[in-house]
Design a protein around this motif. Structure first.
Motif, PDB file in Angstrom:
ATOM      1  N   ARG A  57     -21.707   2.062  -0.440  1.00  7.86           N
ATOM      2  CA  ARG A  57     -21.805   0.614  -0.614  1.00  7.86           C
ATOM      3  C   ARG A  57     -23.067   0.057   0.031  1.00  7.86           C
ATOM      4  NH1 ARG A  57     -16.374   0.622   1.060  1.00  7.86           N
ATOM      5  NH2 ARG A  57     -16.890  -0.546   2.968  1.00  7.86           N
ATOM      6  N   LEU A  58     -23.521   0.713   1.082  1.00  5.51           N
ATOM      7  CA  LEU A  58     -24.748   0.277   1.751  1.00  5.51           C
ATOM      8  C   LEU A  58     -26.003   0.730   1.021  1.00  5.51           C
ATOM      9  CD1 LEU A  58     -23.876   0.817   5.535  1.00  5.51           C
ATOM     10  CD2 LEU A  58     -24.020  -1.343   4.293  1.00  5.51           C
ATOM     11  N   GLY A  59     -25.829   1.563   0.003  1.00  2.00           N
ATOM     12  CA  GLY A  59     -26.974   1.977  -0.794  1.00  2.00           C
ATOM     13  C   GLY A  59     -27.435   3.404  -0.583  1.00  2.00           C
ATOM     14  N   CYS A  60     -26.665   4.216   0.141  1.00  2.00           N
ATOM     15  CA  CYS A  60     -27.062   5.612   0.351  1.00  2.00           C
ATOM     16  C   CYS A  60     -27.078   6.352  -0.989  1.00  2.00           C
ATOM     17  CB  CYS A  60     -26.107   6.302   1.325  1.00  2.00           C
ATOM     18  SG  CYS A  60     -26.258   5.697   3.024  1.00  2.00           S
ATOM     19  N   ALA A  61     -28.024   7.250  -1.134  1.00  2.00           N
ATOM     20  CA  ALA A  61     -28.187   7.992  -2.382  1.00  2.00           C
ATOM     21  C   ALA A  61     -27.082   9.009  -2.591  1.00  2.00           C
ATOM     22  CB  ALA A  61     -29.548   8.697  -2.377  1.00  2.00           C
TER      23      ALA A  61
ATOM     24  N   ALA B 296     -24.551   3.418  14.635  1.00  2.00           N
ATOM     25  CA  ALA B 296     -26.012   3.594  14.547  1.00  2.00           C
ATOM     26  C   ALA B 296     -26.454   3.886  13.119  1.00  2.00           C
ATOM     27  CB  ALA B 296     -26.457   4.710  15.486  1.00  2.00           C
ATOM     28  N   ALA B 297     -25.753   4.797  12.451  1.00  2.00           N
ATOM     29  CA  ALA B 297     -26.183   5.208  11.112  1.00  2.00           C
ATOM     30  C   ALA B 297     -26.091   4.075  10.108  1.00  2.00           C
ATOM     31  CB  ALA B 297     -25.352   6.397  10.647  1.00  2.00           C
ATOM     32  N   HIS B 298     -25.070   3.227  10.234  1.00  2.00           N
ATOM     33  CA  HIS B 298     -24.938   2.170   9.220  1.00  2.00           C
ATOM     34  C   HIS B 298     -26.037   1.122   9.363  1.00  2.00           C
ATOM     35  CE1 HIS B 298     -23.128  -0.980  11.833  1.00  2.00           C
ATOM     36  NE2 HIS B 298     -23.178  -1.773  10.783  1.00  2.00           N
ATOM     37  N   ILE B 299     -26.586   0.985  10.564  1.00  2.00           N
ATOM     38  CA  ILE B 299     -27.741   0.096  10.760  1.00  2.00           C
ATOM     39  C   ILE B 299     -29.017   0.760  10.263  1.00  2.00           C
ATOM     40  CG2 ILE B 299     -29.176  -1.053  12.498  1.00  2.00           C
ATOM     41  CD1 ILE B 299     -26.591  -1.306  14.206  1.00  2.00           C
ATOM     42  N   LEU B 300     -29.236   1.996  10.688  1.00  3.16           N
ATOM     43  CA  LEU B 300     -30.462   2.697  10.321  1.00  3.16           C
ATOM     44  C   LEU B 300     -30.552   2.910   8.816  1.00  3.16           C
ATOM     45  CD1 LEU B 300     -33.051   4.129  10.970  1.00  3.16           C
ATOM     46  CD2 LEU B 300     -31.732   6.169  11.570  1.00  3.16           C
ATOM     47  N   ALA B 301     -29.423   3.189   8.176  1.00  8.20           N
ATOM     48  CA  ALA B 301     -29.446   3.400   6.730  1.00  8.20           C
ATOM     49  C   ALA B 301     -30.041   2.197   6.016  1.00  8.20           C
ATOM     50  CB  ALA B 301     -28.030   3.678   6.216  1.00  8.20           C
ATOM     51  N   GLN B 302     -29.672   0.994   6.440  1.00  5.57           N
ATOM     52  CA  GLN B 302     -30.185  -0.216   5.791  1.00  5.57           C
ATOM     53  C   GLN B 302     -31.697  -0.350   5.991  1.00  5.57           C
ATOM     54  OE1 GLN B 302     -27.573  -3.799   6.446  1.00  5.57           O
ATOM     55  NE2 GLN B 302     -26.439  -2.330   7.686  1.00  5.57           N
ATOM     56  N   LEU B 303     -32.152  -0.046   7.209  1.00  3.59           N
ATOM     57  CA  LEU B 303     -33.580  -0.136   7.496  1.00  3.59           C
ATOM     58  C   LEU B 303     -34.359   0.887   6.686  1.00  3.59           C
ATOM     59  CD1 LEU B 303     -35.412  -1.780   9.473  1.00  3.59           C
ATOM     60  CD2 LEU B 303     -35.251   0.165  11.029  1.00  3.59           C
ATOM     61  N   ALA B 304     -33.843   2.114   6.622  1.00  2.32           N
ATOM     62  CA  ALA B 304     -34.533   3.180   5.897  1.00  2.32           C
ATOM     63  C   ALA B 304     -34.552   2.903   4.401  1.00  2.32           C
ATOM     64  CB  ALA B 304     -33.863   4.524   6.185  1.00  2.32           C
ATOM     65  N   ILE B 305     -33.445   2.428   3.861  1.00  2.00           N
ATOM     66  CA  ILE B 305     -33.388   2.118   2.428  1.00  2.00           C
ATOM     67  C   ILE B 305     -34.371   1.006   2.094  1.00  2.00           C
ATOM     68  CG2 ILE B 305     -31.901   1.153   0.627  1.00  2.00           C
ATOM     69  CD1 ILE B 305     -29.577   2.728   2.029  1.00  2.00           C
ATOM     70  N   ALA B 306     -34.479   0.016   2.971  1.00  2.00           N
ATOM     71  CA  ALA B 306     -35.455  -1.063   2.756  1.00  2.00           C
ATOM     72  C   ALA B 306     -36.880  -0.529   2.742  1.00  2.00           C
ATOM     73  CB  ALA B 306     -35.302  -2.126   3.845  1.00  2.00           C
TER      74      ALA B 306
ATOM     75  N   GLN C  52     -17.508   7.683   3.558  1.00  2.00           N
ATOM     76  CA  GLN C  52     -18.448   8.010   2.487  1.00  2.00           C
ATOM     77  C   GLN C  52     -18.590   6.851   1.515  1.00  2.00           C
ATOM     78  OE1 GLN C  52     -16.886  11.752   0.987  1.00  2.00           O
ATOM     79  NE2 GLN C  52     -16.914  12.608   3.064  1.00  2.00           N
ATOM     80  N   ASP C  53     -17.472   6.187   1.202  1.00  2.00           N
ATOM     81  CA  ASP C  53     -17.535   5.009   0.330  1.00  2.00           C
ATOM     82  C   ASP C  53     -18.353   3.892   0.981  1.00  2.00           C
ATOM     83  OD1 ASP C  53     -15.989   6.276  -1.569  1.00  2.00           O
ATOM     84  OD2 ASP C  53     -14.108   5.315  -0.958  1.00  2.00           O
ATOM     85  N   PHE C  54     -18.173   3.725   2.295  1.00  4.29           N
ATOM     86  CA  PHE C  54     -18.929   2.719   3.036  1.00  4.29           C
ATOM     87  C   PHE C  54     -20.420   2.997   2.939  1.00  4.29           C
ATOM     88  CE2 PHE C  54     -20.170   1.278   7.541  1.00  4.29           C
ATOM     89  CZ  PHE C  54     -20.436  -0.016   7.135  1.00  4.29           C
TER      90      PHE C  54
END
Length: 338
Positions: free
Chosen positions: A208-212, A176-186, A203-205
């Motif tokens: 890579r998805l753009g988390c701050a 869930a978080a790896h999907i939501l992170a992309q939506l929120a970052i966008a 954490q590395d993943f």
């Protein structure tokens, strides 16, 4: 010759799933039969298998289903034969209780849930209420669409409760978080990812998805959070997250099951901080999320496994050995493009 289909069935909580063959079902009025091409493996499936939540037994789990319509019940006009559809967790609501009447079908008093109270998608075929199925955007192939149907949907509903947070913490960086992170970052949100201690790969993943920022769930983020969403089913994370949200911030519990929340000082809640839970989803959530995911270019990270490996998939999820999401593929089903 009688048509048959196969499925991975749970007879009782704690027992391994096993393969069964049954006569091919005919859809009733308002239903469709779907030839399954992919079914995501959700943490809720693990809670069902382990008996953390109690539904019908025996049951075929699975509620992140993608497939093609191969039979129509009487009165179905929304989908046609061969059309691609998705089947989410909410399989049916009563439509008449006060919650349904108020537009809150996710809180229905007499619901049916896919893979919990009605058979789900760890199978070659499934029958579903056509009214509660979703059209899948062309932007997603079958494999990558499957996790959107629960991990994505429940994350989206939780995200809406975050009230346009500009600094958002995600506790438990899985499907869930790896999907939501992309939506929120966008959307321009700064996302802070919290993982198990020592999970440097997770954490590395996230980075890579753009988390701050990414760190352990016991660490303090570098900045106060406007909101935190908990996907990890660990009650102790509720007071932990509360200590890191600013005044007026909120902590949102997005799982269907969580261990007990320990006591904590009232001072951690004071200054108009709040705790909320998310329950299920609505069809409106589904339509809005899938449109947003396609528009923002969300990409799910998936590992495909044969349907026969359903038990191995649950073991990997139980052990926390999954980056992104696992998706089961029935024998002979077409594979999605990587």
């Amino acid at each position: 010759m009688e048509q048959r289909f196969h499925a991975m069935q749970l007879d009782t909580p704690g027992a391994p799933l096993h393969r069964v063959e049954r006569a091919m079902p005919a859809p009733a009025d308002g239903e469709i039969r779907i030839a399954i091409t992919a079914c995501g493996v959700c943490r809720t499936d693990l809670h069902i298998a382990d008996g953390d939540i109690s539904g019908r037994h025996p049951i075929v789990p699975g509620h992140e289903i993608v497939g093609r319509v191969d039979a129509l019940g009487a009165g179905v006009t929304r989908f046609g034969l061969g059309e691609r559809v998705g089947v989410p967790w909410l399989g049916r609501s009563c439509g008449t209780c006060p919650y349904c009447a108020a537009g809150h079908e996710n809180l229905c008093d007499a619901p049916e849930f896919t893979g919990f109270t009605r058979d789900g998608g760890f199978a070659s075929h499934v029958v579903a209420d056509a009214r509660f199925c979703l059209a899948i955007p062309a932007a997603f192939d079958d494999l990558h669409a499957a996790p959107l149907l629960c991990a994505g949907l429940i994350g989206y509903r939780a995200y809406r409760m975050a009230d346009s947070a500009k600094a958002l913490g995600l506790y438990g960086f899985g499907a869930a978080a790896h999907i939501l992170a992309q939506l929120a970052i966008a959307d321009g949100t700064d996302v802070y990812a919290f993982t198990r201690e020592g999970d440097t790969a997770g954490q590395d993943f996230a980075r890579r998805l753009g988390c701050a920022w990414a760190g352990a769930s016991t660490e303090a983020p570098p900045d106060p959070l406007d909101a935190a969403i908990l996907f990890a089913p660990v009650g102790a994370l509720v007071p932990e997250a509360l200590r890191h949200v600013r005044k007026g911030g909120r902590v949102i519990c997005a799982g269907i099951h969580m261990s007990d929340i320990p006591s904590f000082p009232y001072a951690d809640l004071w200054e108009e901080r709040s705790i909320r839970s998310v329950a299920n989803l609505t069809r409106a959530d589904g339509a809005a999320f899938l449109e947003a995911a396609a528009r923002c270019g969300v990409r799910t990270h998936v590992t495909a496994l044969p349907l026969a490996d359903a038990n191995r998939a649950l073991d990997r999820l139980r052990a926390g050995e999954v980056e992104g999401a696992l998706v089961l593929v029935p024998e002979g089903a077409p594979r999605g493009n990587p």
